[in-house]
Design a protein around this motif. Structure first.
Motif, PDB file in Angstrom:
ATOM      1  N   PHE A 100       0.856  -1.174   0.000  1.00 34.46           N
ATOM      2  CA  PHE A 100       0.000   0.000   0.000  1.00 34.46           C
ATOM      3  C   PHE A 100       0.897   1.230   0.000  1.00 34.46           C
ATOM      4  O   PHE A 100       1.723   1.395   0.903  1.00 34.46           O
ATOM      5  CB  PHE A 100      -0.923   0.004   1.228  1.00 34.46           C
ATOM      6  N   LEU A 101       0.759   2.054  -1.022  1.00 32.70           N
ATOM      7  CA  LEU A 101       1.536   3.284  -1.094  1.00 32.70           C
ATOM      8  C   LEU A 101       1.083   4.235   0.008  1.00 32.70           C
ATOM      9  O   LEU A 101      -0.053   4.149   0.483  1.00 32.70           O
ATOM     10  CB  LEU A 101       1.354   3.932  -2.475  1.00 32.70           C
ATOM     11  N   HIS A 123      -0.571   6.982   2.118  1.00 23.75           N
ATOM     12  CA  HIS A 123      -1.811   7.749   2.008  1.00 23.75           C
ATOM     13  C   HIS A 123      -1.836   8.683   3.204  1.00 23.75           C
ATOM     14  O   HIS A 123      -1.610   8.245   4.342  1.00 23.75           O
ATOM     15  CB  HIS A 123      -3.021   6.808   2.010  1.00 23.75           C
ATOM     16  N   GLY A 157       2.874   4.144   4.368  1.00 26.13           N
ATOM     17  CA  GLY A 157       2.701   3.008   3.485  1.00 26.13           C
ATOM     18  C   GLY A 157       2.722   1.733   4.313  1.00 26.13           C
ATOM     19  O   GLY A 157       2.948   1.769   5.527  1.00 26.13           O
ATOM     20  N   VAL A 201      -9.618   1.479  -5.374  1.00 26.98           N
ATOM     21  CA  VAL A 201      -8.159   1.517  -5.315  1.00 26.98           C
ATOM     22  C   VAL A 201      -7.612   1.550  -6.740  1.00 26.98           C
ATOM     23  O   VAL A 201      -8.297   1.176  -7.692  1.00 26.98           O
ATOM     24  CB  VAL A 201      -7.563   0.306  -4.554  1.00 26.98           C
ATOM     25  N   ARG A 203      -1.268  -0.071  -9.131  1.00 24.30           N
ATOM     26  CA  ARG A 203      -0.113   0.466  -9.866  1.00 24.30           C
ATOM     27  C   ARG A 203       0.789  -0.642 -10.417  1.00 24.30           C
ATOM     28  O   ARG A 203       1.459  -0.449 -11.421  1.00 24.30           O
ATOM     29  CB  ARG A 203       0.685   1.405  -8.977  1.00 24.30           C
ATOM     30  N   SER A 242      -8.066   1.038 -12.152  1.00 29.21           N
ATOM     31  CA  SER A 242      -8.938   1.125 -10.987  1.00 29.21           C
ATOM     32  C   SER A 242      -9.689  -0.181 -10.768  1.00 29.21           C
ATOM     33  O   SER A 242     -10.101  -0.843 -11.720  1.00 29.21           O
ATOM     34  CB  SER A 242      -9.962   2.257 -11.164  1.00 29.21           C
ATOM     35  N   GLU A 244      -2.547   1.993  -4.722  1.00 36.45           N
ATOM     36  CA  GLU A 244      -2.701   3.392  -4.341  1.00 36.45           C
ATOM     37  C   GLU A 244      -4.147   3.592  -3.910  1.00 36.45           C
ATOM     38  O   GLU A 244      -5.069   3.193  -4.622  1.00 36.45           O
ATOM     39  CB  GLU A 244      -2.370   4.316  -5.500  1.00 36.45           C
ATOM     40  N   LYS A 272      -7.173   9.782  -2.878  1.00 42.85           N
ATOM     41  CA  LYS A 272      -7.301  10.779  -1.818  1.00 42.85           C
ATOM     42  C   LYS A 272      -8.762  10.996  -1.415  1.00 42.85           C
ATOM     43  O   LYS A 272      -9.057  11.263  -0.260  1.00 42.85           O
ATOM     44  CB  LYS A 272      -6.688  12.095  -2.294  1.00 42.85           C
TER      45      LYS A 272
END
Length: 113
Positions: A6-7, A9, A16, A53, A56, A83, A99, A102
């Motif tokens: 998980f990048l 956030h 992460g 999500v 990537r 996505s 990712e 936001k």
């Protein structure tokens, strides 16, 4: 065993996180188990877009999306070609880099302040 990366956030996991996952594990469930509180207003029933999500890396190793998921994704904020709804993603053989957008379009979000 695959890893879900998980990048960072801003609010959900600022540093992460890396989570071990077996083939067939659900991405949303693994995130929640690890303390990454991805929104999931419909409790993972593919009836909203709050667990949207962006995959990537490893997108092609996931299970195929359903028509119901594709229809819901059309309503997601910040939709991209990679996505998916976290509640519908099943881990494949490859590591995933995820990712978390936001924003969501959850109008009923409950804040814990």
């Amino acid at each position: 065993m695959a890893k879900i990366i998980f990048l960072p956030h801003e609010t959900l996991c600022p540093e992460g996180m890396v989570v071990d996952a077996a083939k067939g594990d659900n991405v949303l469930e693994k995130a929640l188990e690890a303390g990454v509180e991805i929104e999931h207003a419909c409790d993972g029933s593919c009836a909203c877009t709050t667990c949207h999500v962006i995959v990537r890396e490893g997108f092609d190793s996931l299970n195929e999306s359903t028509e119901a998921e594709d229809d819901m994704l059309d309503k997601a904020w910040g939709l991209e070609m990679e996505s998916r709804l976290g509640c519908q993603c099943l881990v494949g053989d490859e590591d995933l880099v995820i990712e978390i957008p936001k924003y969501t379009i959850n109008h009923a979000r409950e804040e814990n302040h």
